[in-house]
Design a protein around this motif. Sequence first.
Motif, PDB file in Angstrom:
ATOM      1  N   ASP A 295       0.817  -1.213   0.000  1.00  9.19           N
ATOM      2  CA  ASP A 295       0.000   0.000   0.000  1.00  9.19           C
ATOM      3  C   ASP A 295       0.851   1.264   0.000  1.00  9.19           C
ATOM      4  N   LEU A 296       2.081   1.181   0.506  1.00 10.82           N
ATOM      5  CA  LEU A 296       2.975   2.341   0.510  1.00 10.82           C
ATOM      6  C   LEU A 296       3.474   2.673  -0.892  1.00 10.82           C
ATOM      7  N   ALA A 297       3.422   1.680  -1.793  1.00  8.17           N
ATOM      8  CA  ALA A 297       3.995   1.858  -3.128  1.00  8.17           C
ATOM      9  C   ALA A 297       2.957   2.094  -4.227  1.00  8.17           C
ATOM     10  N   VAL A 298       1.677   1.999  -3.901  1.00 11.34           N
ATOM     11  CA  VAL A 298       0.646   2.164  -4.930  1.00 11.34           C
ATOM     12  C   VAL A 298      -0.285   3.320  -4.553  1.00 11.34           C
ATOM     13  N   PRO A 299      -0.939   3.925  -5.551  1.00  7.23           N
ATOM     14  CA  PRO A 299      -1.913   4.975  -5.224  1.00  7.23           C
ATOM     15  C   PRO A 299      -2.996   4.437  -4.288  1.00  7.23           C
ATOM     16  N   ARG A 300      -3.501   5.290  -3.435  1.00  5.22           N
ATOM     17  CA  ARG A 300      -4.490   4.902  -2.411  1.00  5.22           C
ATOM     18  C   ARG A 300      -5.675   4.140  -3.001  1.00  5.22           C
ATOM     19  N   ASP A 301      -6.166   4.566  -4.159  1.00  5.45           N
ATOM     20  CA  ASP A 301      -7.337   3.912  -4.733  1.00  5.45           C
ATOM     21  C   ASP A 301      -7.041   2.529  -5.293  1.00  5.45           C
ATOM     22  N   LEU A 302      -5.772   2.162  -5.408  1.00  8.71           N
ATOM     23  CA  LEU A 302      -5.405   0.835  -5.898  1.00  8.71           C
ATOM     24  C   LEU A 302      -5.008  -0.101  -4.770  1.00  8.71           C
ATOM     25  N   GLY A 303      -4.846   0.435  -3.577  1.00 13.94           N
ATOM     26  CA  GLY A 303      -4.373  -0.361  -2.451  1.00 13.94           C
ATOM     27  C   GLY A 303      -5.457  -1.206  -1.810  1.00 13.94           C
ATOM     28  N   SER A 304      -5.125  -1.740  -0.669  1.00 15.52           N
ATOM     29  CA  SER A 304      -6.051  -2.622   0.048  1.00 15.52           C
ATOM     30  C   SER A 304      -7.035  -1.806   0.888  1.00 15.52           C
ATOM     31  N   LEU A 305      -8.087  -2.482   1.293  1.00 10.78           N
ATOM     32  CA  LEU A 305      -9.131  -1.847   2.092  1.00 10.78           C
ATOM     33  C   LEU A 305      -9.768  -2.922   2.958  1.00 10.78           C
ATOM     34  N   PRO A 306      -9.958  -2.671   4.255  1.00 11.73           N
ATOM     35  CA  PRO A 306     -10.631  -3.670   5.079  1.00 11.73           C
ATOM     36  C   PRO A 306     -12.059  -3.921   4.595  1.00 11.73           C
ATOM     37  N   ALA A 307     -12.444  -5.173   4.524  1.00 14.08           N
ATOM     38  CA  ALA A 307     -13.807  -5.528   4.102  1.00 14.08           C
ATOM     39  C   ALA A 307     -14.836  -4.857   5.005  1.00 14.08           C
ATOM     40  N   GLU A 308     -14.507  -4.687   6.267  1.00 14.67           N
ATOM     41  CA  GLU A 308     -15.412  -4.028   7.211  1.00 14.67           C
ATOM     42  C   GLU A 308     -15.683  -2.575   6.799  1.00 14.67           C
ATOM     43  N   THR A 309     -14.693  -1.919   6.230  1.00 13.25           N
ATOM     44  CA  THR A 309     -14.868  -0.544   5.753  1.00 13.25           C
ATOM     45  C   THR A 309     -15.880  -0.503   4.618  1.00 13.25           C
ATOM     46  N   VAL A 310     -15.801  -1.479   3.723  1.00 14.77           N
ATOM     47  CA  VAL A 310     -16.756  -1.564   2.621  1.00 14.77           C
ATOM     48  C   VAL A 310     -18.167  -1.777   3.175  1.00 14.77           C
ATOM     49  N   ALA A 311     -18.299  -2.636   4.158  1.00 12.59           N
ATOM     50  CA  ALA A 311     -19.618  -2.888   4.764  1.00 12.59           C
ATOM     51  C   ALA A 311     -20.189  -1.620   5.379  1.00 12.59           C
ATOM     52  N   HIS A 312     -19.366  -0.858   6.086  1.00 11.07           N
ATOM     53  CA  HIS A 312     -19.835   0.394   6.683  1.00 11.07           C
ATOM     54  C   HIS A 312     -20.240   1.402   5.610  1.00 11.07           C
ATOM     55  N   ALA A 313     -19.484   1.442   4.517  1.00 12.33           N
ATOM     56  CA  ALA A 313     -19.819   2.355   3.416  1.00 12.33           C
ATOM     57  C   ALA A 313     -21.158   1.977   2.788  1.00 12.33           C
ATOM     58  N   ILE A 314     -21.420   0.696   2.647  1.00 15.30           N
ATOM     59  CA  ILE A 314     -22.704   0.245   2.095  1.00 15.30           C
ATOM     60  C   ILE A 314     -23.853   0.747   2.964  1.00 15.30           C
ATOM     61  N   VAL A 315     -23.709   0.585   4.264  1.00 15.98           N
ATOM     62  CA  VAL A 315     -24.758   1.056   5.178  1.00 15.98           C
ATOM     63  C   VAL A 315     -24.956   2.559   5.018  1.00 15.98           C
ATOM     64  N   ALA A 316     -23.861   3.308   4.951  1.00 14.84           N
ATOM     65  CA  ALA A 316     -23.961   4.769   4.791  1.00 14.84           C
ATOM     66  C   ALA A 316     -24.633   5.127   3.467  1.00 14.84           C
ATOM     67  N   LEU A 317     -24.322   4.405   2.417  1.00 11.09           N
ATOM     68  CA  LEU A 317     -24.894   4.710   1.099  1.00 11.09           C
ATOM     69  C   LEU A 317     -26.399   4.458   1.041  1.00 11.09           C
ATOM     70  N   THR A 318     -26.905   3.593   1.896  1.00 17.19           N
ATOM     71  CA  THR A 318     -28.358   3.347   1.900  1.00 17.19           C
ATOM     72  C   THR A 318     -29.125   4.593   2.311  1.00 17.19           C
ATOM     73  N   LYS A 319     -28.451   5.542   2.915  1.00 17.75           N
ATOM     74  CA  LYS A 319     -29.108   6.773   3.367  1.00 17.75           C
ATOM     75  C   LYS A 319     -29.065   7.878   2.301  1.00 17.75           C
ATOM     76  N   HIS A 320     -28.411   7.603   1.170  1.00 18.93           N
ATOM     77  CA  HIS A 320     -28.304   8.596   0.090  1.00 18.93           C
ATOM     78  C   HIS A 320     -29.403   8.357  -0.931  1.00 18.93           C
ATOM     79  N   SER A 321     -29.960   9.435  -1.453  1.00 19.43           N
ATOM     80  CA  SER A 321     -31.058   9.281  -2.407  1.00 19.43           C
ATOM     81  C   SER A 321     -30.902  10.114  -3.676  1.00 19.43           C
ATOM     82  N   LYS A 322     -29.843  10.915  -3.763  1.00 19.34           N
ATOM     83  CA  LYS A 322     -29.644  11.715  -4.976  1.00 19.34           C
ATOM     84  C   LYS A 322     -29.564  10.766  -6.175  1.00 19.34           C
TER      85      LYS A 322
END
Length: 168
Positions: A126-153
């Motif tokens: 992750d230190l050698a690649v751009p942030r958007d190409l690096g790793s991400l905890p699966a738990e972070t993705v789950a939290h983002a999904i929950v947050a996105l359910t509140k968006h309606s635009k």
Amino acid sequence: MVADFDDLPPLPEAQIAVCALGTTRAKAGSDAAFRAVDRDAVLAFARAAQKAGVTHFILVSSVGANPNSSLLYPRTKGEVEVALAAMGFARLDILQPGLLIGPSGYRRAERRPVERFLQWAAPVMDLAVPRDLGSLPAETVAHAIVALTKHSKPGVFRHTNRAIAAFA
């Protein structure tokens, strides 16, 4: 029970559906079997969700998804993204995380030495690649999904690691 995606029963009425369905080429056994899960089953679920009244669809895809890729995995993911965008959901959120890290849980019985190595090496890589190409905890993705359910635009929204982490 394993769903028959060629003949899904009607889904209950809902406004939001989340799809994180996917496999690997190795687990599926062939290119065709991989595409049957990662493309055909995802789109069958999306059609069933739309019939059930879903107007907001959330998909976990992958960084690098590209329908024009010469590689099977990103090409399949990209084809699904294009097909979902054409379905006309009022809101479509496509999460494109990099390598998902975290406890393997149900995968413990599977031999995935490359994935295991990549998860182990992720903090250094992750230190050698751009942030958007690096790793991400699966738990972070789950939290983002929950947050996105509140968006309606309305619209089609693609979220890479930075945005996924910000939603979480």
